[in-house]
Scaffold this active site. Structure first.
Site, short mmCIF file in Angstrom:
data_model
loop_
_atom_site.label_atom_id
_atom_site.label_comp_id
_atom_site.label_asym_id
_atom_site.label_seq_id
_atom_site.Cartn_x
_atom_site.Cartn_y
_atom_site.Cartn_z
N PHE A 106 0.89 -1.31 -0.06
CA PHE A 106 0.00 0.05 0.02
C PHE A 106 0.67 1.15 0.13
CE2 PHE A 106 0.88 -0.56 4.51
CZ PHE A 106 1.13 0.84 4.92
N LYS A 162 -0.94 -7.99 -8.50
CA LYS A 162 -2.11 -8.18 -7.43
C LYS A 162 -1.60 -7.18 -6.55
CE LYS A 162 -2.62 -9.20 -3.87
NZ LYS A 162 -3.15 -8.17 -2.79
N SER A 189 5.62 -6.78 4.29
CA SER A 189 6.32 -7.01 5.81
C SER A 189 7.20 -8.24 5.50
CB SER A 189 5.10 -7.29 6.69
OG SER A 189 4.41 -8.75 6.56
N CYS A 192 9.69 1.72 3.50
CA CYS A 192 10.60 0.90 4.07
C CYS A 192 12.17 1.53 4.21
CB CYS A 192 10.69 -0.43 3.34
SG CYS A 192 10.97 -0.26 1.55
N GLU A 241 9.48 -2.82 13.66
CA GLU A 241 9.18 -1.72 12.78
C GLU A 241 8.00 -1.18 13.28
OE1 GLU A 241 8.00 -3.32 8.83
OE2 GLU A 241 9.09 -1.59 7.87
#
Lengths: 120, 483
Positions: free
Chosen positions: B150, B174, B227, B282, B383
């Site tokens: 996202f 996807k 993730s 990230c 994180e």
């Protein structure tokens, strides 16, 4: 009035300023200047699109739209000179605050043009 | 009535066979802006079948012709640049500047793919034995897929799709069900290119669609960003099903600041790194490791400057930090701040409970700083993926390196210093795939691989750059002798 505190807010203000100047010079019957303003708007849009560098987006301090009071109702020669002086000051203030060389260069170039018009 | 999104399969927009749709929410307004299908395996199968059928015709299309599509795609992306940027803001919540930056970086990947005719050249050696020549040539492999996150809904798919198809493969994206609209828009542009049907396909959905992609026998490789926990599952599942895989995971990025650093420049960089995209990237700087005297000055200055950042609706040009992706993300981030406080961190700047006038329902978390953090605290190790900066004080450069290498992640790390020896030692010793020297966000440009080590990356060939050419092609060796 809003703060000019990001790359986008400065570039967008400059783009909108040139659009306003385009209309202003149309009203004043100075079609050459109107054409130049439109060309500047287009160049600045390209610079905003092509040179936004995500890894260098940093907050910008010390600039506010309130510092640039354009009187676009006065289309007399003196009025045009005042508008050009104000535009030159705006560009001279914002260009050094940009950390993207292409943007700084374009803002300087457009600013010099306004400074030149202010002296004519 | 909001739009129910369709899949793009075999060159046509088609209704998903999903029975469930998930609302897509603008995180600044909490308004539902679309509904995304939870596509089942059957939809993935249809897309893969279309891609498989298209492969041979596309693979035999001259590479120069394939590259021409990229020139036309670039032109369309430039033409619709502002619309793309605004779409990113509406579904993701980041600022318009950040969205423009994302769109630009996506276009840079299209630029890279234009060079595929040169980049996928092979090589040849004459007379490897008397009268025998040997050649290695690159060939596309078939149907590739990308499962994307996202936080960069336009840029990340563009890391993969342009290179994959220009090297002669067919493709399926996807996207994240939280941010499907950027891909909807990209596929509208791809549709305008008149590519052969089936070369590019889009299937919306969640876990069932992702699982179907990973297990499908006709998908030869998968690119993933998300993730670490999911990246590991993607890596293992794809390996089990005999696929190539590049799975980029999460991160905990450390920023070492030496007492000799240019403090003014460092502070501005750290602010951009920690709070850009509301910390949801990230490569976001998450922990400052300040050496010796640097700590106090840094903490004070960062607090003052971060407190002044204008948090708001991303479409307003003066907004300096937008929303996080959702209410559940906001709750999770605020929970982690709470956990840090329970473990003994000091609340230097509290971004919880921020309200933005006119957007009271928005998922906002303000800039947050936790001071006095110890290296083993949760906020130093896990994180957070939000605008939370933890600050650790250490006594020496060596201790800073030790703290950084103690992390299970290895995505990025930066140092701010004016000492070349520290800079070199940092680059040499720190276990992270992207290193910044006086750079807060060490983001690889499209012609370089996006690095990642330890739990931040599973695979061997990274996204972007020459690695992407290797990932999307196989090298076939030809040994020939003529009598």
């Amino acid at each position: 009035m809003a703060s000019l505190n990001t790359f986008g807010s400065i570039m967008t203000y400059a783009i909108e300023l040139e659009a306003r100047l385009h209309n202003y010079y149309h009203q004043a019957g100075n079609l050459d200047r109107a054409k130049i303003a439109d060309k500047n708007r287009s160049k600045l849009e390209r610079v905003r699109r092509e040179n936004v560098t995500e890894i260098k987006l940093e907050p910008i301090d010390g600039l506010d739209e309130a510092n640039y009071d354009f009187d676009l109702s006065d289309t007399s020669a003196e009025g045009q000179q005042r508008v050009e002086s104000m535009a030159a000051r705006f560009y001279a203030d914002v260009a050094p605050k940009m950390n993207v060389r292409e943007a700084e260069r374009m803002l300087n170039r457009v600013g010099k043009q306004h400074a030149q018009f202010a002296e004519e | 009535m909001v739009e129910k999104l369709k899949n793009y399969i075999g060159g046509e927009w088609v209704d998903s066979s999903a029975t469930e749709y998930t609302p897509v929410v603008n995180p600044a307004t909490c308004e539902v802006i679309a509904e995304v299908p939870d596509s089942p395996a059957a939809d993935v199968d249809a897309a893969v079948s279309a891609a498989k059928e298209a492969f041979w015709e596309w693979r035999t299309t001259p590479v120069l012709s394939r590259a021409q599509y990229m020139y036309r795609l670039k032109a369309l992306l430039e033409e619709r640049f502002e619309e793309i940027s605004r779409t990113i803001v509406e579904e993701n919540g980041k600022t318009i500047d950040e969205a423009r930056g994302e769109a630009r970086r996506g276009i840079e990947s299209v630029d890279f793919a234009m060079a595929v005719p040169s980049l996928m050249q092979g090589y040849k050696t004459e007379d490897i034995s008397s009268g025998i020549d040997e050649t290695a040539e690159r060939q596309p492999l078939g149907v590739f897929a990308a499962i994307t996150p996202f936080n960069f809904p336009m840029m990340v798919p563009l890391w993969f799709l342009p290179t994959a198809i220009t090297t002669g493969n067919t493709f399926l994206v996807k996207p994240s069900p939280q941010t499907p609209l950027s891909m909807q828009l990209l596929y509208e542009l791809l549709d305008e290119l008149d590519l052969p049907e089936g070369v590019v396909n889009l299937v919306h959905g969640g876990i069932p669609a992702s699982t179907a992609v990973m297990e499908h026998p006709d998908v030869v490789g998968v690119s993933f960003v998300g993730s670490s926990a999911v990246a590991k599952i993607v890596y293992e599942t794809c390996a089990k099903h005999g696929k190539r895989v590049q799975a980029q995971g999460g991160a905990k990025n450390y920023i070492a600041v030496m007492p000799d650093a240019n403090m003014e420049a460092s502070i501005v960089n750290i602010l951009g790194s920690a709070y850009g995209c509301a910390g949801q990237r990230c490569l976001a700087g998450s922990v400052v490791v300040a050496v010796g005297d640097a700590y106090d000055k840094l903490q004070e200055e960062l607090k003052d400057r971060a407190a002044k950042l204008r948090v708001g609706m991303g479409l307003e040009e003066t907004t300096q930090m937008g929303t996080v992706i959702s209410e559940s993300a906001r709750e999770r981030i605020e929970g982690m701040i709470e956990e840090g406080l329970k473990e003994g961190a000091e609340l230097v700047l509290d971004g919880r409970g921020v309200k933005v006038e006119g957007f009271e329902k928005g998922s906002f978390v303000g800039p947050t700083i936790l001071g006095g953090v110890k290296k083993d605290m949760t906020v130093a190790q896990e994180e957070i993926f939000g605008p939370v900066l933890s600050m650790i004080k250490v006594d020496s450069f060596d201790e800073a390196v030790e703290v950084i290498n103690n992390s299970r992640y290895g995505n990025a790390a930066s140092i701010f210093t004016s000492n070349g020896r520290y800079a070199r030692e940092f680059k040499y010793r720190v276990q992270a795939g992207n290193i910044g020297i006086n750079i807060g966000v060490a983001a690889a440009q499209a012609s370089f691989p996006f690095g990642g080590q330890k739990d931040s990356f599973f695979g061997d060939l990274h996204g972007q750059g020459p690695d992407s050419i290797d990932f999307y092609t196989d090298r076939k060796v030809l040994i020939e002798r003529w009598y």
